[in-house]
Design an enzyme around this catalytic site. Structure first.
Site, PDB file in Angstrom:
ATOM      1  N   HIS A 197      20.582 -14.286 -27.717  1.00  0.00           N
ATOM      2  CA  HIS A 197      21.435 -15.461 -27.963  1.00  0.00           C
ATOM      3  C   HIS A 197      20.825 -16.737 -27.378  1.00  0.00           C
ATOM      4  O   HIS A 197      21.029 -17.827 -27.923  1.00  0.00           O
ATOM      5  CB  HIS A 197      22.819 -15.214 -27.363  1.00  0.00           C
ATOM      6  CG  HIS A 197      23.869 -16.139 -27.886  1.00  0.00           C
ATOM      7  ND1 HIS A 197      24.299 -16.145 -29.196  1.00  0.00           N
ATOM      8  CD2 HIS A 197      24.580 -17.123 -27.278  1.00  0.00           C
ATOM      9  CE1 HIS A 197      25.222 -17.070 -29.364  1.00  0.00           C
ATOM     10  NE2 HIS A 197      25.409 -17.685 -28.211  1.00  0.00           N
ATOM     11  N   SER A 240      25.307 -22.212 -30.747  1.00  0.00           N
ATOM     12  CA  SER A 240      26.364 -21.227 -30.547  1.00  0.00           C
ATOM     13  C   SER A 240      27.709 -21.770 -31.047  1.00  0.00           C
ATOM     14  O   SER A 240      27.830 -22.060 -32.228  1.00  0.00           O
ATOM     15  CB  SER A 240      26.382 -20.844 -29.057  1.00  0.00           C
ATOM     16  OG  SER A 240      27.161 -19.717 -28.853  1.00  0.00           O
ATOM     17  N   ASP A 250      20.531 -10.791 -31.181  1.00  0.00           N
ATOM     18  CA  ASP A 250      21.633 -11.547 -30.559  1.00  0.00           C
ATOM     19  C   ASP A 250      22.855 -10.629 -30.443  1.00  0.00           C
ATOM     20  O   ASP A 250      23.394 -10.203 -31.462  1.00  0.00           O
ATOM     21  CB  ASP A 250      21.948 -12.761 -31.451  1.00  0.00           C
ATOM     22  CG  ASP A 250      22.933 -13.718 -30.814  1.00  0.00           C
ATOM     23  OD1 ASP A 250      23.712 -13.282 -29.941  1.00  0.00           O
ATOM     24  OD2 ASP A 250      22.921 -14.898 -31.193  1.00  0.00           O
TER      25      ASP A 250
HETATM   26  C1  MLT Z   1      31.912 -18.833 -30.985  1.00  0.00           C
HETATM   27  O1  MLT Z   1      32.926 -18.588 -30.353  1.00  0.00           O
HETATM   28  O2  MLT Z   1      31.732 -19.861 -31.642  1.00  0.00           O
HETATM   29  C2  MLT Z   1      30.866 -17.794 -30.911  1.00  0.00           C
HETATM   30  O3  MLT Z   1      31.410 -16.618 -30.443  1.00  0.00           O
HETATM   31  C3  MLT Z   1      29.701 -18.218 -30.131  1.00  0.00           C
HETATM   32  C4  MLT Z   1      29.978 -18.730 -28.748  1.00  0.00           C
HETATM   33  O4  MLT Z   1      30.952 -19.348 -28.449  1.00  0.00           O
HETATM   34  O5  MLT Z   1      29.150 -18.569 -27.873  1.00  0.00           O
END
Ligand code: MLT
Length: 204
Positions: A186, A105, A155
């Protein structure tokens, strides 16, 4: 442990022929989060696991975002450079080869940013639930760099367009890319772990 610029955990290799893993957690994680995953995915590899320095409502991240999926690009640039410096310092301190990033992520997004701007910092990358973090002005040379991108086809946090754009850019830059969109969201599944472990076994 001296922090080399980042609070982190380091676990030395018991199988030094394996590339070290740079573990990069998701939003709200810390340096402990992905240690069990690293041990499961590449048993015996050295593990280097920093904690992201940006706090969002108290939750560590690797760079600032303005909203979900909308990033503060100046901060991303500065934090990517800072992480590359940490990797260099850790390699020197612990005597490591270039690590393979394993990010989830937000951690996968900064790993993608490292590939795009500091390609020499990484041996390759396992990107779990990543998107293209910014449109690069020019392509890095990722010739033959191994990259595994594992996405969730449903996701809710990462649009199909954003992950497909990452695929296009990595391929155009010459990465040795394996891309799989799994029938999930996700969160990671058992399937992710099986595919990632098999892919890692063949990385030299
Ligand atoms: C990010 O902020 O890098 C993405 O939105 C993914 C996350 O933080 O979960």
């Amino acid at each position: 442990m001296t922090d080399l610029g980042f609070i982190h955990k380091f676990i030395p290799a018991t199988q030094p022929s394996k590339p070290p893993l740079l573990l990069l957690h998701g939003t709200g994680g810390d340096e402990n989060d992905l240690i069990p995953l690293g041990q499961q995915l590449s048993p015996g590899a050295a593990l280097l696991s920093p904690r992201g320095k940006v706090l969002e409502n108290g939750m560590p991240r690797f760079f600032r975002r303005l909203a979900e999926g909308i990033f503060d690009l100046d901060d991303l640039k500065a934090r990517t450079l800072e992480l590359a410096k940490f990797i260099a310092a850790a390699r020197e301190t612990y005597g490591l080869a270039a690590p393979l990033a394993a990010g989830f992520s937000n951690g996968a997004n900064i790993a993608a940013s490292l590939l795009l701007t500091q390609p020499d910092a990484l041996h390759g990358a396992l990107l779990m639930r990543a998107m293209l973090p910014f449109e690069p002005e020019s392509l890095p040379n990722l010739a033959a760099k191994p990259v595994l991108l594992l996405s969730g086809s449903s996701d809710p946090m990462i649009s199909a367009a954003a992950r497909d754009r990452l695929v296009t850019v990595l391929q155009a830059a010459g990465a040795d890319l394996v891309y799989k969109a799994l029938p999930t969201g996700h969160n990671l599944t058992q399937n992710d772990l099986i595919i990632a472990a098999q892919w890692l076994e063949h990385i030299k």
